[in-house]
Design a protein around this motif. Structure first.
Motif, PDB file in Angstrom:
ATOM      1  N   MET A 125     -29.676 -77.661 -78.921  1.00  0.00           N
ATOM      2  CA  MET A 125     -30.664 -77.572 -78.882  1.00  0.00           C
ATOM      3  C   MET A 125     -31.622 -79.352 -79.546  1.00  0.00           C
ATOM      4  SD  MET A 125     -32.703 -73.955 -79.245  1.00  0.00           S
ATOM      5  CE  MET A 125     -31.446 -72.667 -78.900  1.00  0.00           C
ATOM      6  N   PRO A 126     -32.893 -79.446 -78.550  1.00  0.00           N
ATOM      7  CA  PRO A 126     -33.803 -80.215 -79.027  1.00  0.00           C
ATOM      8  C   PRO A 126     -34.217 -79.447 -80.321  1.00  0.00           C
ATOM      9  CG  PRO A 126     -34.820 -80.411 -76.812  1.00  0.00           C
ATOM     10  CD  PRO A 126     -33.117 -78.639 -77.201  1.00  0.00           C
ATOM     11  N   SER A 127     -34.616 -80.956 -81.330  1.00  0.00           N
ATOM     12  CA  SER A 127     -35.465 -80.848 -82.393  1.00  0.00           C
ATOM     13  C   SER A 127     -36.694 -81.639 -81.957  1.00  0.00           C
ATOM     14  CB  SER A 127     -34.617 -81.183 -83.532  1.00  0.00           C
ATOM     15  OG  SER A 127     -33.406 -80.612 -83.524  1.00  0.00           O
ATOM     16  N   TYR A 128     -37.203 -80.929 -83.204  1.00  0.00           N
ATOM     17  CA  TYR A 128     -39.154 -80.970 -82.671  1.00  0.00           C
ATOM     18  C   TYR A 128     -39.233 -81.713 -84.131  1.00  0.00           C
ATOM     19  CZ  TYR A 128     -38.649 -80.893 -77.831  1.00  0.00           C
ATOM     20  OH  TYR A 128     -37.851 -80.514 -76.524  1.00  0.00           O
ATOM     21  N   VAL A 129     -40.389 -81.972 -84.720  1.00  0.00           N
ATOM     22  CA  VAL A 129     -41.166 -81.933 -86.010  1.00  0.00           C
ATOM     23  C   VAL A 129     -42.806 -81.730 -85.659  1.00  0.00           C
ATOM     24  CG1 VAL A 129     -41.696 -84.930 -86.146  1.00  0.00           C
ATOM     25  CG2 VAL A 129     -41.569 -83.456 -87.928  1.00  0.00           C
ATOM     26  N   ALA A 130     -42.773 -81.090 -86.275  1.00  0.00           N
ATOM     27  CA  ALA A 130     -44.328 -80.421 -85.988  1.00  0.00           C
ATOM     28  C   ALA A 130     -45.053 -80.889 -87.392  1.00  0.00           C
ATOM     29  CB  ALA A 130     -44.816 -78.972 -86.229  1.00  0.00           C
ATOM     30  N   LEU A 131     -46.110 -81.489 -87.273  1.00  0.00           N
ATOM     31  CA  LEU A 131     -46.770 -82.716 -88.781  1.00  0.00           C
ATOM     32  C   LEU A 131     -47.866 -81.725 -88.497  1.00  0.00           C
ATOM     33  CD1 LEU A 131     -46.125 -86.409 -86.771  1.00  0.00           C
ATOM     34  CD2 LEU A 131     -44.399 -85.276 -89.463  1.00  0.00           C
ATOM     35  N   THR A 132     -48.660 -81.698 -89.800  1.00  0.00           N
ATOM     36  CA  THR A 132     -49.522 -81.039 -89.747  1.00  0.00           C
ATOM     37  C   THR A 132     -50.560 -81.625 -90.592  1.00  0.00           C
ATOM     38  OG1 THR A 132     -48.678 -80.246 -92.044  1.00  0.00           O
ATOM     39  CG2 THR A 132     -48.429 -78.303 -90.481  1.00  0.00           C
ATOM     40  N   TYR A 133     -51.846 -81.169 -90.417  1.00  0.00           N
ATOM     41  CA  TYR A 133     -53.288 -82.616 -89.997  1.00  0.00           C
ATOM     42  C   TYR A 133     -53.612 -81.346 -90.884  1.00  0.00           C
ATOM     43  CZ  TYR A 133     -51.069 -86.548 -88.591  1.00  0.00           C
ATOM     44  OH  TYR A 133     -49.877 -87.417 -88.175  1.00  0.00           O
ATOM     45  N   THR A 134     -54.416 -81.746 -92.496  1.00  0.00           N
ATOM     46  CA  THR A 134     -55.627 -80.273 -92.769  1.00  0.00           C
ATOM     47  C   THR A 134     -56.546 -81.686 -93.523  1.00  0.00           C
ATOM     48  OG1 THR A 134     -53.984 -79.932 -94.793  1.00  0.00           O
ATOM     49  CG2 THR A 134     -54.040 -78.598 -92.633  1.00  0.00           C
ATOM     50  N   SER A 135     -57.188 -80.438 -94.533  1.00  0.00           N
ATOM     51  CA  SER A 135     -57.514 -81.265 -95.479  1.00  0.00           C
ATOM     52  C   SER A 135     -57.410 -81.772 -96.366  1.00  0.00           C
ATOM     53  CB  SER A 135     -59.479 -80.271 -95.928  1.00  0.00           C
ATOM     54  OG  SER A 135     -59.865 -79.699 -95.367  1.00  0.00           O
ATOM     55  N   ASP A 136     -57.460 -83.154 -96.972  1.00  0.00           N
ATOM     56  CA  ASP A 136     -56.735 -83.313 -97.874  1.00  0.00           C
ATOM     57  C   ASP A 136     -57.074 -82.995 -99.284  1.00  0.00           C
ATOM     58  OD1 ASP A 136     -54.907 -85.089 -99.177  1.00  0.00           O
ATOM     59  OD2 ASP A 136     -56.404 -87.125 -98.865  1.00  0.00           O
ATOM     60  N   ILE A 137     -56.055 -81.411-100.050  1.00  0.00           N
ATOM     61  CA  ILE A 137     -55.441 -81.276-100.792  1.00  0.00           C
ATOM     62  C   ILE A 137     -54.449 -80.856-101.290  1.00  0.00           C
ATOM     63  CG2 ILE A 137     -58.111 -79.788-100.660  1.00  0.00           C
ATOM     64  CD1 ILE A 137     -55.966 -77.408 -99.497  1.00  0.00           C
ATOM     65  N   ASP A 138     -54.788 -80.349-102.529  1.00  0.00           N
ATOM     66  CA  ASP A 138     -53.258 -80.357-104.085  1.00  0.00           C
ATOM     67  C   ASP A 138     -53.132 -78.041-103.148  1.00  0.00           C
ATOM     68  OD1 ASP A 138     -51.244 -79.847-105.265  1.00  0.00           O
ATOM     69  OD2 ASP A 138     -52.503 -80.652-106.586  1.00  0.00           O
ATOM     70  N   TRP A 139     -51.716 -78.136-102.023  1.00  0.00           N
ATOM     71  CA  TRP A 139     -51.774 -76.798-102.014  1.00  0.00           C
ATOM     72  C   TRP A 139     -50.339 -76.397-103.000  1.00  0.00           C
ATOM     73  CZ3 TRP A 139     -53.185 -74.674 -97.610  1.00  0.00           C
ATOM     74  CH2 TRP A 139     -53.813 -75.929 -96.497  1.00  0.00           C
ATOM     75  N   SER A 140     -50.487 -77.057-104.700  1.00  0.00           N
ATOM     76  CA  SER A 140     -50.009 -76.167-105.351  1.00  0.00           C
ATOM     77  C   SER A 140     -50.735 -75.576-106.195  1.00  0.00           C
ATOM     78  CB  SER A 140     -49.195 -77.142-106.186  1.00  0.00           C
ATOM     79  OG  SER A 140     -49.392 -78.460-107.133  1.00  0.00           O
ATOM     80  N   ASP A 141     -52.016 -75.904-105.673  1.00  0.00           N
ATOM     81  CA  ASP A 141     -53.405 -75.873-107.049  1.00  0.00           C
ATOM     82  C   ASP A 141     -53.838 -74.086-106.689  1.00  0.00           C
ATOM     83  OD1 ASP A 141     -55.762 -75.133-107.448  1.00  0.00           O
ATOM     84  OD2 ASP A 141     -56.276 -76.876-107.811  1.00  0.00           O
ATOM     85  N   PRO A 142     -53.281 -73.284-107.382  1.00  0.00           N
ATOM     86  CA  PRO A 142     -53.942 -71.865-107.584  1.00  0.00           C
ATOM     87  C   PRO A 142     -55.134 -71.397-106.464  1.00  0.00           C
ATOM     88  CG  PRO A 142     -53.451 -72.054-109.484  1.00  0.00           C
ATOM     89  CD  PRO A 142     -53.947 -73.472-108.733  1.00  0.00           C
ATOM     90  N   GLN A 143     -55.568 -72.216-106.429  1.00  0.00           N
ATOM     91  CA  GLN A 143     -56.725 -72.088-105.823  1.00  0.00           C
ATOM     92  C   GLN A 143     -56.809 -71.803-104.007  1.00  0.00           C
ATOM     93  OE1 GLN A 143     -60.330 -74.699-105.339  1.00  0.00           O
ATOM     94  NE2 GLN A 143     -58.941 -76.656-105.247  1.00  0.00           N
ATOM     95  N   TYR A 144     -55.661 -72.086-103.622  1.00  0.00           N
ATOM     96  CA  TYR A 144     -55.171 -72.104-102.345  1.00  0.00           C
ATOM     97  C   TYR A 144     -53.484 -71.093-101.747  1.00  0.00           C
ATOM     98  CZ  TYR A 144     -57.778 -76.546-102.251  1.00  0.00           C
ATOM     99  OH  TYR A 144     -58.786 -77.536-102.199  1.00  0.00           O
ATOM    100  N   ALA A 145     -54.236 -70.628-103.170  1.00  0.00           N
ATOM    101  CA  ALA A 145     -52.610 -69.328-103.057  1.00  0.00           C
ATOM    102  C   ALA A 145     -52.857 -68.373-101.469  1.00  0.00           C
ATOM    103  CB  ALA A 145     -53.002 -68.904-104.439  1.00  0.00           C
TER     104      ALA A 145
END
Length: 118
Positions: free
Chosen positions: A1-21
């Motif tokens: 089965m073929p593989s695909y990469v899905a690259l995500t582009y969002t605001s440049d934020i720190d996703w580990s920051d609790p405010q983005y929970a």
């Protein structure tokens, strides 16, 4: 089965920051719902943590590094999923369910797999 990469582009934020929970909850829900086809993936730290590498003069030249992102953009590459799907149509349908597509963008590309030597 073929593989695909899905690259995500969002605001440049720190996703580990609790405010983005709350937003991360959406990503976890997507991950659980698509677990059957996800083969890997992660969020990336903000572009300020990036190191850009260049080789001057081509192969064997001097290695030059610079801190930070390559370019200033409104949206940055913030993560990726490696998906195993039947075809591009299935990969695109799945990418539309990734939360990054709702307020940013998801780029889907087929993966060119090279032979692995044992």
């Amino acid at each position: 089965m073929p593989s695909y990469v899905a690259l995500t582009y969002t605001s440049d934020i720190d996703w580990s920051d609790p405010q983005y929970a709350e937003e991360m909850k959406d990503y976890r829900e997507f991950g659980q719902a698509a677990a059957a086809v996800i083969r890997g993936g992660n969020a990336l730290y903000p572009t300020a943590t990036a190191t850009t590498v260049r080789v001057s003069g081509g192969k064997g030249g001097d290695v030059i590094t610079s801190d930070g992102p390559y370019a200033e953009t409104k949206e940055a590459l913030t993560g990726f999923y490696l998906l195993e799907c039947a075809d591009l149509e299935e990969a695109v349908a799945l990418a539309a369910r990734i939360p990054a597509a709702w307020n940013g963008a998801v780029e889907v590309r087929p993966v060119l797999e090279f032979e692995q030597k044992s």
